[in-house]
Design an enzyme around this catalytic site. Structure first.
Site, mmCIF file in Angstrom:
data_model
loop_
_atom_site.group_PDB
_atom_site.id
_atom_site.type_symbol
_atom_site.label_atom_id
_atom_site.label_comp_id
_atom_site.label_asym_id
_atom_site.label_seq_id
_atom_site.Cartn_x
_atom_site.Cartn_y
_atom_site.Cartn_z
ATOM 1 N N LYS A 142 86.969 60.181 28.380
ATOM 2 C CA LYS A 142 86.833 60.202 26.918
ATOM 3 C C LYS A 142 87.168 61.619 26.430
ATOM 4 O O LYS A 142 87.793 61.808 25.407
ATOM 5 C CB LYS A 142 85.418 59.825 26.482
ATOM 6 C CG LYS A 142 85.345 59.586 24.979
ATOM 7 C CD LYS A 142 83.962 59.700 24.439
ATOM 8 C CE LYS A 142 83.502 61.099 24.555
ATOM 9 N NZ LYS A 142 82.461 61.534 23.663
ATOM 10 N N HIS A 198 77.646 58.310 31.302
ATOM 11 C CA HIS A 198 77.143 59.206 32.354
ATOM 12 C C HIS A 198 76.751 58.398 33.589
ATOM 13 O O HIS A 198 77.038 58.797 34.718
ATOM 14 C CB HIS A 198 75.889 59.952 31.869
ATOM 15 C CG HIS A 198 76.122 60.900 30.734
ATOM 16 N ND1 HIS A 198 75.615 60.674 29.475
ATOM 17 C CD2 HIS A 198 76.797 62.064 30.671
ATOM 18 C CE1 HIS A 198 75.959 61.678 28.689
ATOM 19 N NE2 HIS A 198 76.682 62.532 29.382
ATOM 20 N N SER A 229 76.946 60.919 23.314
ATOM 21 C CA SER A 229 75.573 61.314 22.958
ATOM 22 C C SER A 229 75.463 61.489 21.449
ATOM 23 O O SER A 229 74.384 61.370 20.875
ATOM 24 C CB SER A 229 75.212 62.633 23.645
ATOM 25 O OG SER A 229 75.389 62.511 25.024
ATOM 26 N N GLY A 232 84.374 62.256 32.639
ATOM 27 C CA GLY A 232 84.813 61.094 31.863
ATOM 28 C C GLY A 232 86.117 61.404 31.139
ATOM 29 O O GLY A 232 86.304 62.512 30.628
ATOM 30 N N GLN A 236 79.948 76.788 24.721
ATOM 31 C CA GLN A 236 81.064 75.890 24.402
ATOM 32 C C GLN A 236 80.938 75.298 22.999
ATOM 33 O O GLN A 236 81.748 74.479 22.589
ATOM 34 C CB GLN A 236 81.218 74.803 25.457
ATOM 35 C CG GLN A 236 80.147 73.715 25.460
ATOM 36 C CD GLN A 236 80.366 72.725 26.588
ATOM 37 O OE1 GLN A 236 80.138 73.046 27.746
ATOM 38 N NE2 GLN A 236 80.812 71.520 26.274
ATOM 39 N N GLN A 247 89.585 67.885 28.117
ATOM 40 C CA GLN A 247 88.670 68.609 29.010
ATOM 41 C C GLN A 247 88.992 68.283 30.471
ATOM 42 O O GLN A 247 89.036 69.171 31.330
ATOM 43 C CB GLN A 247 87.223 68.223 28.681
ATOM 44 C CG GLN A 247 86.224 68.665 29.732
ATOM 45 C CD GLN A 247 84.791 68.417 29.328
ATOM 46 O OE1 GLN A 247 84.241 69.165 28.533
ATOM 47 N NE2 GLN A 247 84.166 67.379 29.869
ATOM 48 N N MET A 283 75.657 67.383 29.906
ATOM 49 C CA MET A 283 74.792 68.109 28.975
ATOM 50 C C MET A 283 73.575 67.231 28.656
ATOM 51 O O MET A 283 72.895 67.441 27.651
ATOM 52 C CB MET A 283 75.563 68.481 27.710
ATOM 53 C CG MET A 283 76.729 69.414 28.034
ATOM 54 S SD MET A 283 77.202 70.513 26.708
ATOM 55 C CE MET A 283 77.748 69.353 25.494
ATOM 56 N N GLY A 284 73.317 66.247 29.520
ATOM 57 C CA GLY A 284 72.122 65.420 29.364
ATOM 58 C C GLY A 284 72.262 64.367 28.282
ATOM 59 O O GLY A 284 73.351 64.045 27.834
HETATM 60 O O1 PAF Z 1 81.498 67.012 29.085
HETATM 61 C C1 PAF Z 1 80.416 67.659 29.044
HETATM 62 O O2 PAF Z 1 79.323 67.096 28.940
HETATM 63 C C2 PAF Z 1 80.475 69.182 29.117
HETATM 64 O O3 PAF Z 1 81.575 69.684 28.451
HETATM 65 C C3 PAF Z 1 80.406 69.714 30.562
HETATM 66 C C4 PAF Z 1 81.611 69.291 31.367
HETATM 67 C C5 PAF Z 1 79.139 69.226 31.232
HETATM 68 C C6 PAF Z 1 80.376 71.241 30.537
HETATM 69 O O4 PAF Z 1 79.284 71.715 29.841
#
Ligand code: PAF
Length: 287
Positions: A148, A36, A185, A146, A60, A152, A29-30
């Protein structure tokens, strides 16, 4: 490095590649941090080409304020991606991923009901939907996440298996600051004092780990001890602090095999998560 915004353009690029070319995806998500970059470095080393997606996925977020507050800095991200040797940055906009009338979602059942799934309704449905879409468009041989975000990672692994995506889900270690704070982030929202309080989460998880290593197998006993550590910090609110099975996220009466110690806290309005996995039995596949 190519910057691609449209699904169709990404598909054209993907189709132009030789069949034996291995493509990796790092979905993000930048607002890149060292966590990252470590995913990109690993993916870079294990594949021919690397695609990094940047998309702050609105579906999300269970709280619209959190979505709008999520940090964004695409110019800096593009520069860092270039430095990491990324081949393609895919940065679609909302209307390309979710055009008007959009109504299809991907849902992993069961393991999304606990931990972050319990406190953020719809969160994992949003994650698995966007990751499926990214997998369909990029068709990566490997995708890097990741640990962390441990839940997910497990949820995406399960979705990939259940829906027969031809993608290997690779889980990568949490990257921490020198004092142990997990890279996120969201850390940038913390003042110096709040950052100090945020460390209580990692301290609590380490306390839990010490107990497991000393032989404790009672999740409740471990959770009480972890809560005590965070309870010493008045400005920290606990969302959850739990001990679970790291393989399927169940909460047995007695922990065995691989133990997940996971927590989410609020420091002021900033929600932070972290976890530690402790191996107590035979290693399990995919953990
Ligand atoms: O972990 C993230 O940054 C987000 O949940 C992902 C996997 C990019 C999905 O939007």
């Amino acid at each position: 490095m190519r910057e691609i915004e449209k699904i169709e353009a990404l598909r054209r690029w993907r189709k132009s590649l030789p069949a034996d070319c291995t493509v990796a995806l790092v979905p993000t998500m930048g607002h890149f941090h060292r966590g990252h970059l470590s995913l990109m470095q690993r993916a870079r080393g294990e594949n021919d080409l690397l695609v990094v997606s940047i998309f702050v996925n609105p579906i999300q977020f269970d709280d619209e304020r959190d979505y709008h507050r999520y940090p964004r800095d695409q110019r800096r991200d593009l520069e860092l991606a270039r430095q990491e040797g990324v081949d393609v940055v895919f940065a679609p906009d909302n209307s390309d991923l979710y055009p008007e009338g959009y109504c299809s979602y991907v849902q992993v059942e069961g393991m999304t009901d606990c931990l972050c799934g319990a406190s953020r309704p719809g969160h994992f449905r949003g994650v698995t939907t966007v990751v499926s879409k990214l997998f369909n468009v990029v068709r990566p041989g490997r995708a890097y996440f990741g640990k962390k975000d441990y839940q997910q990672y497990l949820v995406i692994q399960r979705m990939t298996r259940d829906l027969s995506f031809d993608t290997e889900v690779v889980g990568c270690p949490t990257v921490r600051e020198a004092d142990g704070l997990a890279m996120s982030s969201r850390n940038q929202h913390l003042s110096a004092g709040q950052r100090e309080s945020a460390l209580a989460l990692y301290r609590a998880l380490k306390r839990g780990r010490a107990m497991v290593e000393e032989g404790s197998r009672d999740p409740e006993e471990i959770e009480i001890a972890m809560r005590q550590v965070v309870g010493e910090h008045t400005e920290v609110e606990i969302d959850y602090l739990q001990a679970r099975d790291a393989g399927d996220l169940s909460r047995p009466k007695r922990l065995r095999r691989c133990v997940l110690l996971a927590g989410a806290i609020y420091v002021s309005s900033t929600r932070l998560i972290d976890n530690i996995v402790v191996q107590v039995g035979e290693p399990q596949e995919g953990v």
